[in-house]
Every structure is written in C-alpha cells, then in structure tokens.
Design a protein around this motif. Structure first.
Motif, PDB file in Angstrom:
ATOM      1  N   TYR A   6     -26.847 -30.742  -7.983  1.00 44.52           N
ATOM      2  CA  TYR A   6     -27.705 -30.401  -9.040  1.00 44.52           C
ATOM      3  C   TYR A   6     -27.546 -29.023  -9.771  1.00 44.52           C
ATOM      4  O   TYR A   6     -27.389 -28.151  -9.848  1.00 44.52           O
ATOM      5  N   PHE A   7     -27.718 -28.857  -7.710  1.00 48.60           N
ATOM      6  CA  PHE A   7     -26.794 -26.914  -7.924  1.00 48.60           C
ATOM      7  C   PHE A   7     -25.942 -26.979  -8.414  1.00 48.60           C
ATOM      8  O   PHE A   7     -25.896 -25.331  -9.705  1.00 48.60           O
TER       9      PHE A   7
ATOM     10  N   GLN B  60     -23.792 -27.966 -11.067  1.00 48.83           N
ATOM     11  CA  GLN B  60     -23.940 -27.911 -12.513  1.00 48.83           C
ATOM     12  C   GLN B  60     -24.711 -26.972 -12.934  1.00 48.83           C
ATOM     13  O   GLN B  60     -24.229 -26.282 -13.653  1.00 48.83           O
ATOM     14  N   ALA B  61     -26.244 -26.650 -12.103  1.00 48.21           N
ATOM     15  CA  ALA B  61     -26.855 -25.356 -12.544  1.00 48.21           C
ATOM     16  C   ALA B  61     -25.747 -23.706 -13.038  1.00 48.21           C
ATOM     17  O   ALA B  61     -26.278 -23.148 -13.564  1.00 48.21           O
TER      18      ALA B  61
ATOM     19  N   ARG C 245     -23.047 -24.133 -12.959  1.00 44.87           N
ATOM     20  CA  ARG C 245     -21.991 -24.163 -14.192  1.00 44.87           C
ATOM     21  C   ARG C 245     -22.525 -24.079 -15.681  1.00 44.87           C
ATOM     22  O   ARG C 245     -21.623 -23.172 -16.358  1.00 44.87           O
ATOM     23  N   GLU C 246     -23.719 -24.534 -16.067  1.00 44.37           N
ATOM     24  CA  GLU C 246     -24.266 -23.924 -16.737  1.00 44.37           C
ATOM     25  C   GLU C 246     -25.008 -22.656 -17.126  1.00 44.37           C
ATOM     26  O   GLU C 246     -24.873 -21.985 -18.069  1.00 44.37           O
ATOM     27  N   ASP C 247     -25.775 -21.948 -15.564  1.00 45.01           N
ATOM     28  CA  ASP C 247     -25.591 -20.323 -15.926  1.00 45.01           C
ATOM     29  C   ASP C 247     -26.202 -19.601 -14.932  1.00 45.01           C
ATOM     30  O   ASP C 247     -27.009 -20.447 -13.994  1.00 45.01           O
TER      31      ASP C 247
ATOM     32  N   LYS D  35     -28.667 -32.781  -4.242  1.00 47.69           N
ATOM     33  CA  LYS D  35     -29.260 -31.735  -4.456  1.00 47.69           C
ATOM     34  C   LYS D  35     -28.222 -30.777  -4.828  1.00 47.69           C
ATOM     35  O   LYS D  35     -28.092 -29.971  -5.603  1.00 47.69           O
TER      36      LYS D  35
END
Lengths: 239, 349
Positions: B190-191, B193-194, B196-198, B187
């Motif tokens: 995923y968090f 990277q999320a 980082r992405e937006d 988790k």
C-alpha cells in the motif's frame, strides 16, 4: 489550552517574504479559520506547519513539542494531517484503498485498516463509492475522500486547505456539516477557505493574512466588521 | 472463477503439472526454453516491486543481475564455493550497492534515480571489463563444475541434466511471485503504491518516503541478484555484456512494460511474450518460417539479408514493440485484458 502555537513564523523565497512574523495559537477542540486574498501566504503557512518547507524563522509548537524541520511523515505521526487545495487522490487505487493508506499510519493489519477506512468513508458519506477508482470520482467526492483519508490517520489536528473550493452550494453545505460533525467529535481544525459565509459559520476564531503578514485575529463578527479587513479584500474605497 | 474452490484447485493442478513436466518432456531444448521463461519471470517480478509498485523506474537492473552473477561465479571459480551459498554473498553485495544508490538518489526528485541507475550499471560493466585481475575482464568467467547438491549425506542431484536447473528456476519464479503477492497484500504494498501515485500525498499521510523507496530497491535488487546467480550458474559463463549490459536492463524493464507494471501476473505475461520472441529472433526461426512459407527465397538477396541481420534485430524489434504497447496498451497486457473483461461485463448487463 492551545494545541498549536505559531511563534513569529517567517518564510522567505529568495527576497520574497511569503510569511513574515506570523503568530497565533489554536485552542484544543476549536476551529481556526484562516483567510486572506490570493497570494496572502495561507498555503505557505500550511506547508511550513506540516513540514513541507522548513520555516526560515520562528517556532511551531504542537502539543508542547517543537515541530520545526520535521519531515511531513513525522508531523503526521505526531498527529497533524492536512488536505490539499488541489486534491491529491491516489488515482489508480480504489477509494477504500486510498483511505486505507491513511489508516495504515497507525496499524500494520490490513483488516484493521480496512475497517477503519470504511468507518471514515461513512463519516464523509462516501461508503457507496468504496470500490471505485479514486481517479474517476467527481470533484465533490474527491474533496470528501481527502478528508476521509486524513481522518483515517487519527489526527489531533486537521488542516483543511480549501475543501469547499470548486464545489456547488449543495456540496459546500455538506462539507460544512462534515466539518461541524468532526468538531463535535472533539477534533481541532484549521481551515483555509475563501467562502466568507462558510468560514463565518464554522470558525471559532479567524486569522486574516495579507501579503504574508497577520492583519488581525478575532472572532468572526469582529473580523468581518474590521475596516482593514474590508479594504484588504475589496480595496480602499470600500472601507 | 466465481467458485472459491476452483481457483486454488486449478492453481495446484498447474503447479503439479509444471513440477512434473520434465518427467514427460525429454527435449533439452524445451526444458531450456522453460528455464529461460522462469528466469525472465523472476527478473520481471523483481523489477516490478520497485518499478511497478513503487513507481521508481530503474533502467539499470543489470547492475544487480550482474553483481549477483559475478559474485556467485567468482566464488565458485576461485574458492569452490557452492553456488547456492555463493548466491547469498551476491545478495549481500547487491544490497550494499542498492543502498548506496538509493540513499543518495532517493533524496532527489525527478529523473535522477533513472539516470543514476543507468550510470551505476555502466560503471559496473566498465569495471568488470577493466578490473581483469578480479573479473578476468572481457574474457569473462567460465565455471561449469558444479559440486553435487546434498542434503545431509544424500545426493539430491549432480546437475548432469537440465532437470535440476528446471526445478531451481521454477522455485525461483514461484518465490518471486509469492513475494510479490505478499508485498501487494501488506502495508508495504500500500505504501509503495501510494508513493507511486502521489509522493507528496503519501508523505503527508505518515509514510517515510525515502525509507520505503529504499526497502523496495533493496528487495528488488536482492531478488534480481538471485536471478543473476541462477543465470550464471545455469549457463556456466558470465562476461560483462551478457550480464551487465544496458540491453539486459532494458529487457528486464520490457517484461513489465509489456505484461503490465504493478500487477502480479504482468511479468508472467510479459515473459510469455518476450522469451519466445527473443528466441525466435536469435535463432533465425522467423527467417526460416518465412522461407518455408514461400514468402522469401532463401538464396535471394532478401533471404540472405534477413538471415544475416534479423538475429541482430531484436533491439530494433523491442523498440517497435514498446512503441506499440505504449500507444495501444499503456497498461500492458494485463491492462488490456482487464479492459476487455470489464467491457464484456458491461455488455452482459
């Protein structure tokens, strides 16, 4: 029963009132349409409700709980989730990973999250794109991805900000069906939309905003036949 | 690697070979290079968690590297604390520094974290120079007398050769790779990277942004601190420029930029490029090679110029390297290889 109650919300940016004294409530299981000309304050209202801006005045009650000043992540955990007018995919993650991020709000298990994400992708009919990078999707599919990702957080209230904007008629029709499917599952929705035909078909009630104020509220038929609404949209001479 | 058995078997073989290498290689120089490689991998993986996965580009990781190295060395020098215990004190110190930076800077958007990370590293470097009572100032701390490493009463090693350092370095590198793998498949990964992405989208999906950025920072800083402690003890000496200098921070970033940020193997590839390159520059191998190949005469003006200056030119060459990587391989070597692989796949179809 009202799941969301907005009490005299005002939002000022300096001297500009983006929202002033807006009040209405959204019934459990209903679809509330939110319309108004550009700059009427629709997205600002969404931002206030979901915690991106604290409202300058007024109260937001969700499920009986006061939401003012809560951060967006808390708002989401309490069951309110939004999509974005300008879509915000996580471009370097795959489609299913995007939806998993939403699902992980409620679980720590990747396996459970993946299963839940695939389920939501099926709901929006995007399961064939699961392995694609989100950044490479065409706009229609990115809009669906937004909805799937929001649904994966298992909300009680879904706020859709112009999910049909920029779509062709066939794609819009798909989204309309999707919104009606979601309603059939008992989820409450609040929808900002410019396409009057679409909003007429899906909404149980409609709130009209102009220049930050609530112009009127009522069932779709009543709203479109109201001379004030017509003049707000088309100018005085058409009223 | 379509065969599911092949991959773990190959992995175990490579691991076994790496573990057994000192039995077959006597050259202290070769072992030294491998130790530097392991340290570089550890640094890169540590930075990668924060910079690559969470997208928070720290240009001040020397702060964590240096505080870890100094804490361990100071404890060993002044209090005779064994470094494998002192290193954990270093981790504690670094966690405090990291949380202080993170809790202030992660509230802000934009380049503030990058700027603050540089500033904090420079403050610590200048403090290390000027707090002479504590750090011995610019002279640095020399501490080479390691106590023997015992388990129970059995002496495992007395650190008389490079071999125990080789194994400690290998263990550290493997640990950081394993931790990164764990982060990627959780988790947390995923968090991060999320975010980082937006960041806004991540926030709306129920992710408490600041908390997760702080988790990434503390984890990254703690691992960097271990690499710093390892470096200090291995070299037996720390001073402000070698562990707290800006070029240390830049080198740590470069490992990831060249190898590929936000990928498990990027820091390994980046280290495989940077460690030999910096060694070749430092020890004038390039000048010698040019002389041997007959390109330049050793006693000519050019030859003398190269001999004199090329060893100091690593910063210049790093600059050129970064420009080339950003222009031609924006996703680093990992991105480049992935692109090649997908192209070959398409051609095969």
């Amino acid at each position: 029963m009202a799941i969301l109650e907005i009490h005299k919300i005002s939002k000022f940016f300096g001297g500009l009132a983006a929202n002033s004294d807006v009040s209405f409530s959204v019934e459990q299981g209903a679809i509330m349409g939110l319309i108004g000309p550009n700059g009427a304050g629709k997205t600002t209202l969404f931002n206030c409700i979901t915690g991106y801006y604290p409202p300058s005045r007024g109260d937001i009650l969700f499920d009986g709980q006061r939401m003012n000043g809560l951060e967006p992540d808390k708002v989401c955990m309490l069951g309110m989730v939004r999509t974005w007018q300008k879509v915000r995919p996580l471009p370097k993650l795959s489609v299913v990973d995007n939806v998993m991020v939403g699902a992980l709000a409620r679980t720590s298990s990747l396996k459970t999250a993946r299963a839940l994400a695939m389920e939501q992708l099926k709901v929006v009919r995007l399961e064939h794109r699961a392995g694609f990078l989100a950044g490479g999707l065409p706009i229609g599919e990115r809009k669906k991805l937004e909805v799937a990702r929001a649904l994966a957080t298992q909300p009680k209230l879904l706020l859709l900000d112009e999910v049909m904007g920029g779509l062709n008629p066939a794609e819009s029709e798909e989204i309309i069906q999707l919104i009606l499917d979601i309603k059939a599952r008992g989820l409450t929705q609040m929808v900002i939309e410019h396409d009057m035909k679409a909003i007429m078909r899906i909404s149980d009630r409609i709130v009209v905003l102009t220049s930050g104020e609530k112009l009127m509220e009522g069932p779709p038929q009543e709203v479109v036949s109201n001379p004030e609404v017509i003049s707000a949209y088309l100018g005085e001479s058409h009223a | 690697m379509a065969n599911p058995v092949l991959k773990p078997v190959a992995g175990i073989l490579v691991l076994g070979a790496l573990f057994a290498l000192p039995r077959f290689v006597d050259s202290p120089y070769a072992l030294h290079m491998m130790i530097l490689l392991f340290m570089s991998i550890s640094q890169g993986q540590s930075w990668n968690i924060l910079g690559g996965y969470a997208g928070q580009h720290s240009v001040g990781h020397a702060a964590y590297f240096g505080v870890g190295a100094y804490t361990t060395m100071m404890l060993m020098h002044a209090q005779q604390v064994a470094p494998w215990l002192g290193a954990w004190a270093g981790v504690g110190m670094v966690a405090v520094v990291a949380l202080a930076i993170g809790s202030i800077c992660f509230r802000l958007r934009g380049p503030y974290f990058v700027l603050a990370s540089i500033a904090v590293a420079e403050i610590l470097r200048l403090s290390a120079i000027n707090l002479t009572g504590l750090t011995n100032g610019a002279e640095g701390i020399l501490a080479t007398d390691l106590p023997p490493f015992k388990i129970g009463a059995t002496v495992i090693t007395d650190f008389s050769t490079k071999v125990p350092f080789y194994h400690a370095g290998l263990a550290l590198a493997l640990a950081t790779i394993t931790i990164t793998y764990g982060v990627q498949h959780s988790k947390l990964g995923y968090f991060l990277q999320a975010i980082r992405e937006d960041q806004d989208a991540a926030h709306s999906l129920g992710i408490p942004i600041s908390r997760y950025k702080n988790i990434a920072l503390v984890l990254s800083a703690a691992l960097t601190s271990l690499a710093g402690s390892f470096y200090g003890v291995y070299v037996g000496f720390v001073d402000p420029p070698t562990v707290l200098g800006l070029d240390v921070s830049v080198q740590i970033m470069l490992i990831c930029i060249i190898g590929g940020m936000g990928t498990l193997w990027g820091p390994v590839l980046g280290s495989l490029v940077l460690v030999p390159l910096s060694e070749a520059l430092r020890s004038n191998l390039i000048t010698e090679a040019l002389v041997k190949a007959g390109v330049v005469n050793a006693d000519s003006r050019t030859g003398l110029f190269l001999k004199e200056n090329l060893s100091h030119a690593h910063v210049l060459l790093y600059g050129v390297l970064v420009v080339l990587v950003i222009l031609f391989m924006p996703d680093g070597l990992m991105g480049f290889f992935r692109k090649l692989a997908s192209r070959r796949q398409r051609e095969a179809v």
